[in-house]
Design a protein around this motif. Structure first.
Motif, PDB file in Angstrom:
ATOM      1  N   LYS A 122       0.813  -1.222   0.000  1.00 36.83           N
ATOM      2  CA  LYS A 122       0.000   0.000   0.000  1.00 36.83           C
ATOM      3  C   LYS A 122       0.844   1.268   0.000  1.00 36.83           C
ATOM      4  N   THR A 123       1.946   1.278   0.775  1.00 44.14           N
ATOM      5  CA  THR A 123       2.722   2.508   0.956  1.00 44.14           C
ATOM      6  C   THR A 123       3.775   2.727  -0.125  1.00 44.14           C
ATOM      7  N   GLY A 127       8.516   1.834   5.760  1.00 45.98           N
ATOM      8  CA  GLY A 127       7.417   2.774   5.587  1.00 45.98           C
ATOM      9  C   GLY A 127       7.128   3.099   4.145  1.00 45.98           C
ATOM     10  N   THR A 128       8.040   2.719   3.253  1.00 45.96           N
ATOM     11  CA  THR A 128       7.841   2.973   1.817  1.00 45.96           C
ATOM     12  C   THR A 128       7.557   1.684   1.040  1.00 45.96           C
TER      13      THR A 128
END
Length: 558
Positions: free
Chosen positions: A428-429, A504-505
């Motif tokens: 998603k991220t 986080g990416t």
């Protein structure tokens, strides 16, 4: 013609199959001629799927899950989320030495021939004569939606699934007629659909439910319920090698397919008037011209009238027309936007089932004595019209997008960064634009925390040496590998595993201490390996069961 086909020997079967091969090659004449080829729709993605499997096999990886070939080596889980069983055939031809273009278009032609062959076989299993079975195969194989799947959309997965739709229908019809042994055919045909295209499995599952409810008097009997239950359980076990790994990944991560749906199904419904006009004029497939073609559209209405008059296949004819209405904006799809039905994406996917039902209905109706007398003229003329419409559709498809014509050598220059329009199975991220802007695949870390040297990034793998400056602290290193559950990192100096997680990416991230030399790549999960064993054990058990039955039958005859 009919007298020759009535002989029904192996010579006739061979003649029919050779005819299907020749017809399949003829229909692609507009798309492939000389060194020019026409490719559009999803071709980049499916070309890359074949190429990725070929590369995996070439390097000894017989069952890839995360394709290290994709996205310049970042990796993409195409082989995990999209079934690959039937892609092994084209991948093997790549190993032999055929070019990507030859394999790709050869696969499309092979799919068309296989559709003709399985449909003709399914027709005979449902009691149709040889002539009517060939008619059934031609009506379905040459239906506009099926040809547009191959010509314009080039949706290889859905087209493969349509090969097995007639076998599903034949299994249901035989069960409805009291042949409880047809459960095995139902299990195998649904398994084949699932290993071709997951959305098609969802559609055919829905159709099976509708069919059973329509003929509920037969399907509520104990014997039929047991047969259907056996078929469902067997299909699920056979599909475990695909379904379980997909479920595991979806439960462990959030992907773009679930967080940001590509479309809402209500917005893709067709205007009733557009459906009528585009179908009658046999328009080339585009977002605003989707249609079912003149033969199937008119045939659905004529077939319904004749079925009601003859009291034959009435329920199937009604289902076909009802589904045709469901593809339009007359059906309240907005109520289903946030349900599992939204995964179908486009209501017009139902054209595949509609084409199947109408083709069968038209092939199974009684046309009277006068038709039989004129069959030697009418049947060849009808076949000629169907073939001409198919050839015309191929030429119109190319003429509508001349910019898509390219040389075979140009087609063979493959770009691994095509991973499908929706990027559905990226975390998603993860922003795909960041991947495209970092094709050199550099590692991301804080120089003040850690020193990284001897970094090497190959397809799907990264290796590097690191030294953390403060022995009491951890350092984060983000790697140029898309993260999926099953990513593994090993310190090659002491053979210890290093924990991996999603950054986080959306990339693979390590938290390291001290110093070491780390090798990172996708190793899979225990559940994935177990799922393969379940499917293999099911195949083995089925083989033993069939062998025992044959022996019992042979002894009984003695």
């Amino acid at each position: 013609m009919s007298e020759m086909i009535k002989k029904s020997g192996w010579q006739v079967t061979l003649l029919v199959e050779v005819g299907f091969v020749i017809l399949s090659m003829m229909l692609f004449a507009a798309l492939v001629h000389g060194n020019q080829v026409f490719a559009t729709g999803d071709y980049h993605f499916h070309q890359n799927r074949i190429e990725s499997l070929y590369e995996a096999l070439k390097h000894g990886d017989l069952l890839p899950r995360v394709d290290t070939y994709f996205a310049g080596g970042y990796g993409y889980a195409a082989s995990l989320f999209y079934p690959t069983l039937f892609l092994y055939v084209p991948a093997l031809f790549r190993l032999i030495g055929f070019s990507s273009a030859q394999v790709y278009f050869g696969t499309l032609i092979g799919i068309l021939w296989a559709t003709f062959a399985t449909t003709e076989f399914a027709g005979r299993q449902m009691g149709l004569s040889r002539v009517r079975s060939v008619m059934f195969a031609l009506l379905y194989g040459l239906s506009t939606y099926h040809l547009q799947d191959l010509f314009s959309r080039q949706d290889m997965g859905e087209a493969m699934a349509m090969v097995f739709f007639p076998l599903v229908l034949a299994s249901l019809v035989k069960l409805n007629h009291g042949d409880k042994r047809a459960w095995l055919w139902l299990a195998l045909s649904m398994t084949a659909v699932g290993y071709s295209h997951m959305l098609s499995l969802e559609m055919m599952g829905l159709f099976c439910v509708i069919y059973a409810l329509t003929y509920w008097r037969t399907f509520v009997t104990k014997r039929t319920l047991l047969a259907v239950g056996a078929a469902a359980i067997t299909a699920i076990l056979l599909l475990s090698a695909y379904l379980i790994p997909v479920g595991e990944q979806l439960m462990s991560q959030t992907f773009q397919v679930t967080s940001t749906p590509l479309v809402y199904i209500s917005k893709e419904a067709v205007s009733p008037m557009n459906l009528v006009m585009n179908s009658l004029t046999n328009q080339v497939f585009h977002a605003n011209t989707v249609n079912v073609g003149p033969v199937i559209f008119i045939g659905s209405l004529v077939g319904l009238g004749l079925a009601l008059k003859q009291h034959h296949n009435r329920r199937l004819a009604v289902i076909a027309v009802a589904m045709l209405v469901m593809t339009t904006s007359l059906f309240p799809w907005a109520l289903l936007n946030h349900t599992m039905f939204n995964t179908l994406q486009f209501p017009w996917r139902l054209f595949s089932i509609i084409s199947l039902l109408v083709s069968y209905n038209l092939s199974d109706l009684q046309y009277g004595l006068s038709f039989k007398r004129a069959a030697n003229i009418i049947v060849p003329m009808s076949i000629s019209v169907l073939v001409l419409l198919g050839l015309q559709l191929g030429m119109k498809t190319v003429a509508a997008s001349p910019q898509r014509v390219e040389t075979e050598s140009s087609f063979n220059k493959i770009d691994s960064y095509y991973i499908g329009a929706g990027h559905e199975y990226l975390p998603k991220t993860l922003s795909y634009n960041k991947i495209l802007s970092n094709k050199h695949r550099t590692l991301v870390y804080n120089n003040e925390d850690v020193t990284v040297t001897a970094a090497k990034a190959s397809d799907g793998h990264v290796e590097f040496h690191y030294v953390v400056h403060d022995s009491q602290r951890h350092a984060k290193i983000s790697l140029p590998l898309v993260y999926y559950k099953g990513m593994q990192a090993v310190n090659t100096l002491d053979h210890r595993f290093v924990a991996t997680k999603e950054s986080g990416t959306g990339m693979t991230e390590l938290n390291v201490t001290g110093s070491g030399n780390v090798a990172v790549g996708y190793a899979g999960t225990a559940l994935q390996r177990l799922s393969v064993l379940v499917s293999m054990a099911t195949v083995f058990a089925m083989g033993l069961s069939i062998r025992r039955r044959k022996r019992s039958f042979a002894h009984a005859r003695l």
